[in-house]
Design a protein around this motif. Structure first.
Motif, PDB file in Angstrom:
ATOM      1  N   HIS A  21      12.594  51.997  71.685  1.00  0.00           N
ATOM      2  CA  HIS A  21      12.117  51.405  70.431  1.00  0.00           C
ATOM      3  C   HIS A  21      10.649  51.736  70.147  1.00  0.00           C
ATOM      4  N   LEU A  24       8.894  53.086  66.725  1.00  0.00           N
ATOM      5  CA  LEU A  24       9.816  52.995  65.596  1.00  0.00           C
ATOM      6  C   LEU A  24       9.366  51.931  64.604  1.00  0.00           C
ATOM      7  N   GLU A  26      10.344  48.937  61.889  1.00  0.00           N
ATOM      8  CA  GLU A  26      11.298  47.834  62.045  1.00  0.00           C
ATOM      9  C   GLU A  26      12.713  48.248  61.650  1.00  0.00           C
ATOM     10  N   ALA A  27      12.861  48.957  60.544  1.00  0.00           N
ATOM     11  CA  ALA A  27      14.187  49.382  60.086  1.00  0.00           C
ATOM     12  C   ALA A  27      14.813  50.387  61.062  1.00  0.00           C
ATOM     13  N   GLN A  28      13.991  51.289  61.591  1.00  0.00           N
ATOM     14  CA  GLN A  28      14.495  52.255  62.571  1.00  0.00           C
ATOM     15  C   GLN A  28      14.938  51.546  63.851  1.00  0.00           C
ATOM     16  N   SER A  29      14.183  50.538  64.252  1.00  0.00           N
ATOM     17  CA  SER A  29      14.525  49.764  65.429  1.00  0.00           C
ATOM     18  C   SER A  29      15.846  49.016  65.228  1.00  0.00           C
ATOM     19  N   ALA A  30      16.019  48.448  64.043  1.00  0.00           N
ATOM     20  CA  ALA A  30      17.270  47.757  63.723  1.00  0.00           C
ATOM     21  C   ALA A  30      18.444  48.738  63.730  1.00  0.00           C
ATOM     22  N   ASP A  31      18.227  49.941  63.204  1.00  0.00           N
ATOM     23  CA  ASP A  31      19.274  50.968  63.217  1.00  0.00           C
ATOM     24  C   ASP A  31      19.635  51.366  64.643  1.00  0.00           C
ATOM     25  N   LEU A  32      18.624  51.520  65.488  1.00  0.00           N
ATOM     26  CA  LEU A  32      18.869  51.847  66.893  1.00  0.00           C
ATOM     27  C   LEU A  32      19.702  50.751  67.547  1.00  0.00           C
ATOM     28  N   ASN A  33      19.327  49.497  67.308  1.00  0.00           N
ATOM     29  CA  ASN A  33      20.092  48.386  67.873  1.00  0.00           C
ATOM     30  C   ASN A  33      21.536  48.401  67.388  1.00  0.00           C
ATOM     31  N   ALA A  34      21.749  48.654  66.115  1.00  0.00           N
ATOM     32  CA  ALA A  34      23.107  48.690  65.571  1.00  0.00           C
ATOM     33  C   ALA A  34      23.926  49.802  66.213  1.00  0.00           C
ATOM     34  N   ARG A  35      23.333  50.992  66.351  1.00  0.00           N
ATOM     35  CA  ARG A  35      24.051  52.100  66.990  1.00  0.00           C
ATOM     36  C   ARG A  35      24.363  51.780  68.443  1.00  0.00           C
TER      37      ARG A  35
END
Length: 67
Positions: A21, A24, A26-35
């Motif tokens: 993370h 990254l 915030e939105a990129q971090s959320a996307d990483l978490n979702a993936r």
């Protein structure tokens, strides 16, 4: 649903997760978490277990409203 710790090196895992993370937005971090959630869910492959995990996580959330 298994709730006992089973990760051999939890501190190492946590460090790797934080490192993923790093830098990254915030939105990129959320996307990483979702993936990551979807990949781990696919590894589990048991929908009943996954639904139990969703419910357990929602109950533990301070902002959630349990059904």
């Amino acid at each position: 649903m298994t709730t006992e710790p089973r990760i051999p090196d939890p501190d190492g895992f946590y460090a790797a997760l934080l490192a993923a993370h790093e830098g990254l937005e915030e939105a990129q971090s959320a996307d990483l978490n979702a993936r990551l959630v979807l990949l781990l869910a696919n590894q589990c492959g048991d929908q009943d277990v996954l639904l139990a995990c969703i419910h357990a996580a929602a109950e533990d959330s301070p902002t959630s409203k349990a059904p």
